[in-house]
Every structure is written in structure tokens, then in C-alpha cells.
Design an enzyme around this catalytic site. Structure first.
Site, short mmCIF file in Angstrom:
data_model
loop_
_atom_site.label_atom_id
_atom_site.label_comp_id
_atom_site.label_asym_id
_atom_site.label_seq_id
_atom_site.Cartn_x
_atom_site.Cartn_y
_atom_site.Cartn_z
N CYS A 49 6.00 -2.42 -4.54
CA CYS A 49 6.32 -4.12 -4.65
C CYS A 49 7.21 -4.43 -3.32
CB CYS A 49 7.28 -4.45 -5.79
SG CYS A 49 8.68 -3.37 -6.18
N HIS A 108 12.93 -9.57 -6.20
CA HIS A 108 13.46 -8.53 -5.38
C HIS A 108 13.73 -9.32 -3.78
CE1 HIS A 108 12.74 -5.55 -8.06
NE2 HIS A 108 11.68 -4.86 -7.28
#
Length: 338
Positions: A128, A241
Site C-alpha cells: 500500500c 496512510h
């Protein structure tokens, strides 16, 4: 078009269902697979109820065209042959095949064409943090070759899955109601009111596996000799994130040129007016498709360097959305053949 989702009950599996619906992916049939814990659960997709089947070594994938797998590296390794033996293309969210020479590692905004060369019928979804970073670096690389990158990541509980998100919420409840945290299972330490400077296991060089993924995957995706050095940190946000990124280019680049390139880049939204407190934050990027970028500025320690801040939804662009975009590209290129 028959599509399978392996790991349908997990956080990424559920997001895959939502994204296939939102983007009106051209499927005619859908089949869901899971472990013995989730087999039998029922989910609704486009008004129709689907029951999760137990993933087994049998002929269940005989008519499947695309299998979106998100059940962990061990499951992917064990079932890859079962899933692909009749010609299904397996788009895998785990780390199992990312660095295999005969498996493309794909971020559609960066190297979509790599997906057309998958001799094992497996395409890997990157980590990711790598996905979000390379989407932003690609338009900058077009201005001048990026030689090195330093990253500090700020990764939410969602990166460790639905159970980790639930654990963080539980820890806050325990602190409010009982004054101490009693539930520590998914993380090595208490995450609530804390940050943990370790994601994944520690390697021999004292970098974590997560940090080494960024080094190796970035080079493979960008077909570049780029070097990265990361410190990946788990923070107590729930979803999405963030990364602080310092990069050095072969030729000096102006902040204005970088901003203009980012404005025009697919999958990127520039949110950059720091004098008025405008910059990307995970609360605002959660649930969104793009990677949001701001705080673009010169690196005061490097005449050839600049720095920026980015944030993005780990479950969407960091996992499920990227996988669906790969599938969309294969369909558009008429690359699904049994």
C-alpha cells in the site's frame, strides 16, 4: 465475465465488493470465497445475495475469468495453481509473488502495460505505501530522473486489517472505561495514544520487511535504479496512510514545475495551500480514490531535492481499488482470454 473474490469477508474483500459496484465493473457472474470461518456468510451485491463458499482445491475456478485475491500470502501461495489452472487471471493483494521475475507488479497509473505479460496468470498488487508513493513520483520522474527517496510513513490501523481497526477502537474504549489497555493482539504494543516504529517483522539489516518492500517494489514498478530509505510507523489513526517524502532528482526542479505535474497526473489530487492550513490529512482522504498531495517545497538540505506530503486510503487505492483498476485495464485491452 465471471469474477471471484477470495477473502471476501476481510476489509479488502468488502472494499472490493463496494468498488466493483461503484465502478460498474462489467461482470456477469460473481462468486465469493473464504476460509472455514467465513464460509456461509452472505453479502449483497447489486441487489443480489451471495454466499461465501469455502476455498478448496477443486474445480470451482474452472469458469472464472478474474480472481481478486486478498487472503494473505500463505493462502495465495497454496491456492495459486488451483485458481489459475483453467486460465483465470489472479490479481493478488498479498506479498507472495511481488518480487517474482515472471509476475508483473502493477500500479496502473505507472506501469499498466506490464499487466499484459503475466505468463503464470498472476499479477501482483504492490504494498500500500509503495502504491501511493509511486503514483505521486511518476509525474515527477517525467520531469527529471529520481535518484533517491527518503520516506517517513504514518500508517493507520487499517493497514493491519479489519481486526486491527477493531482492536484500536477497543483500546480507546478500555482506556475511557477502565483506565488501561487490556487488548493487545494485532500489534506488538499498545497503539492507542501511541506510535509504533515497526511495521512487519524486523530484517537482518534492522529495516523492517515493510521498509524493504518499498525499496524493492519501487524499483520494479518504475523500472528504475531509484533507491529508497524508509522508516514505517504505525500511528493511532483508523484509516488512510500518510507519508512524508524527500526526493532527489538528477536535475534541480522548481516547486512550481512539480505542482503543475502533480495537478495533471492521473490518480493525484493536489491540496497545497499551507499558508492557509490547507494540506492533505487522513481524515479527509479516507474513502477517496485519489492520492492527495500537499506541502510541496524545496529540501533545505539538498540543492537537487524537494519534499512533499501525501495521504491516501490504504484499503482503496492501497489495495482494492488498485486491483480493480488492473482488472479494468485487462478488460479494456481485451487481455482476458481463457
Amino acid at each position: 465475465m465471471k469474477v471471484a473474490i477470495v477473502g471476501a469477508s476481510g476489509a479488502v474483500g468488502q472494499e472490493l465488493l463496494r468498488i466493483l459496484d461503484e465502478r460498474n465493473f462489467p461482470l456477469d457472474e460473481l462468486v465469493l470465497f473464504g476460509s472455514s470461518r467465513s464460509a456461509g456468510r452472505k453479502y449483497t451485491f447489486k441487489g443480489k445475495e451471495y454466499e461465501v463458499k469455502l476455498l478448496q482445491h477443486n474445480d470451482d475456478f474452472k469458469d472464472v475469468d478474474i480472481a481478486l485475491t486478498s487472503a494473505g500470502a500463505g493462502v495465495s501461495e497454496e491456492f495459486a495453481k488451483t485458481i489459475t489452472q483453467y486460465g483465470a487471471v489472479m490479481i493478488d493483494n498479498s506479498s507472495a509473488f511481488r518480487m517474482c521475475d515472471d509476475v508483473p507488479l502493477v500500479v496502473p497509473e505507472v506501469n499498466a502495460e506490464d499487466a499484459l505479460h503475466c505468463p503464470r496468470h498472476i499479477i501482483a498488487n504492490p504494498n500500500c505505501t509503495t502504491i501511493m508513493m509511486v503514483v505521486v513520483l511518476k509525474p515527477i520522474e517525467a520531469l527529471s530522473h529520481i535518484k533517491k527517496v527518503h520516506i517517513a510513513s504514518y500508517q493507520s490501523a487499517s493497514g493491519a486489517g479489519a481486526a486491527a481497526m477493531a482492536e484500536l477502537e477497543q483500546q480507546y474504549r478500555e482506556l475511557v472505561n477502565e483506565g488501561e489497555v487490556k487488548t493487545i493482539k494485532k500489534f506488538p504494543h499498545q497503539l492507542a495514544y501511541n506510535v509504533i516504529p515497526q511495521i512487519d517483522k524486523m530484517m537482518e539489516n534492522d529495516y523492517t520487511k515493510e521498509e524493504m518492500k518499498m525499496f524493492n517494489e519501487t524499483r520494479k514498478i518504475m523500472h528504475s535504479d531509484i533507491r529508497t530509505s524508509a522508516t514505517c510507523v504505525r500511528v493511532s489513526s483508523l484509516r488512510a496512510h500518510s507519508e512524508s517524502v524527500w526526493f532527489e532528482t538528477a536535475e534541480p526542479l522548481s516547486v512550481e514545475a512539480i505542482r503543475e505535474a502533480l495537478k495533471a497526473a492521473p490518480g493525484v489530487t493536489l491540496v497545497d495551500d499551507p499558508q492557509h492550513y490547507v494540506y492533505p490529512m487522513p481524515l479527509e482522504s479516507a474513502g477517496k480514490d485519489d492520492v492527495y498531495v500537499g506541502r510541496v517545497r524545496k529540501d533545505l538540505a539538498d540543492d537537487y531535492g524537494n519534499t512533499l506530503w501525501l495521504t491516501g486510503d490504504q484499503i482503496r487505492k492501497g489495495a482494492a481499488l488498485n486491483a480493480v483498476q488492473i482488472a479494468e485495464y485487462l478488460v479494456k485491452q481485451h487481455a482476458i482470454m481463457k
